[in-house]
Design an enzyme around this catalytic site. Sequence first.
Site, PDB file in Angstrom:
ATOM      1  N   GLY A  67       0.831  -1.193   0.000  1.00  0.00           N
ATOM      2  CA  GLY A  67       0.000   0.000   0.000  1.00  0.00           C
ATOM      3  C   GLY A  67       0.865   1.241   0.000  1.00  0.00           C
ATOM      4  O   GLY A  67       2.092   1.175   0.020  1.00  0.00           O
ATOM      5  N   GLU A 138       6.011  -6.553   7.337  1.00  0.00           N
ATOM      6  CA  GLU A 138       5.551  -5.398   8.115  1.00  0.00           C
ATOM      7  C   GLU A 138       6.243  -5.212   9.459  1.00  0.00           C
ATOM      8  O   GLU A 138       6.357  -4.079   9.940  1.00  0.00           O
ATOM      9  CB  GLU A 138       4.033  -5.488   8.322  1.00  0.00           C
ATOM     10  N   ASP A 146      -1.262  -7.039   7.786  1.00  0.00           N
ATOM     11  CA  ASP A 146      -2.702  -6.795   7.722  1.00  0.00           C
ATOM     12  C   ASP A 146      -3.286  -7.341   6.413  1.00  0.00           C
ATOM     13  O   ASP A 146      -2.854  -8.392   5.951  1.00  0.00           O
ATOM     14  CB  ASP A 146      -2.994  -5.307   7.932  1.00  0.00           C
TER      15      ASP A 146
END
Length: 350
Positions: A67, A138, A146
């Site tokens: 993202g 992450e 996530d």
Amino acid sequence: MTDEAEILTRVSSGVGIITLNRPKALHALNKAMCQAMIDALLAWREDAAVKSVLIDHSGERGFCAGGDIRMIAESGAGDASEAKAFFRLEYQLNHLLFDYPKPVTALVDGIVMGGGVGISEPATVRIATERTTYAMPETGIGLFPDVGGGWFLPRLPGQTGIWLALTGARLKAADTVFLGIHTHYLPTDALEAFRAILSADPAYPTDVADGLEDDPGEAPIEAHLEAIDRLFAFDTVEEIFAALAADGSEWALAQLATLKTKSPQSLKVSLRQMRLGAKLDSFADNMAMEFALGGRVVSTHDFQEGVRAVIVDKDNAPKWSPADLSGVTDATLDALFAPLPEDEAWAPLA
């Protein structure tokens, strides 16, 4: 020059095709891209002319690297409203794909991390190639895996998902297909044949992939499965650290060294996320948990510092706070994981 759309959509021979088209950013997802994918999927859901959906990407560098982390960090440094709005939409896209009534194929050719995993793991057919590199990295930027990681990772064989979540290990196709992260291996030179046969038989991508799939070779992870299941089976990160140290093998000590570079807060958050996610009854419940968690974690010191160190300054020398596991208390974790009030909570698209 005109700017091309970052998501290209079209219907061809019964296949709804979504092409990620932000190659300079390795197709990292932003809010507009998520909305464009949602719009296409909703339009095709009841369209009898669309038999299945194909998600691919332009260029050769990667499928999707995640993202828009820089935006999320900048928002998290303020009121986090933009980050939360992005997460809400991204997770609705993940859930829409997970529950989609028609077969979805993801051509996972190249780098797939974070948000890219979120839009490929829910697919019915997930095709890896010799260029595939998969990771959920992450914990190295103070975040947690996530986009459905709390659902998919604990459901991998044994404790392999826990190992992946904590270490951020990078896997190639032989391992991803072995573990079931991806359903098929096709060399890149077979992808055009896949597309051609799919256009003749658009409702049955699994059969098309079955007919073309190749052998990705031996999975390096297979040699470590016993150790992973034994050393990552604990419910506290401290116990995992102790088990790795006590094992003393070269592999175990390498995992321990990797874990010691990660955010202590992220390690504890991610392990709790995995153990909770394994017990949840629905993907939607998992996404609600991750939304509450994500909206808080993006404002923490470790996420801000991780993004600074890895993405902004690129010195790869984050200064985590707390600096060790003992400083991350159960009370801190309880606050991060607390459910949101009903009017703020995440919900799937109506």
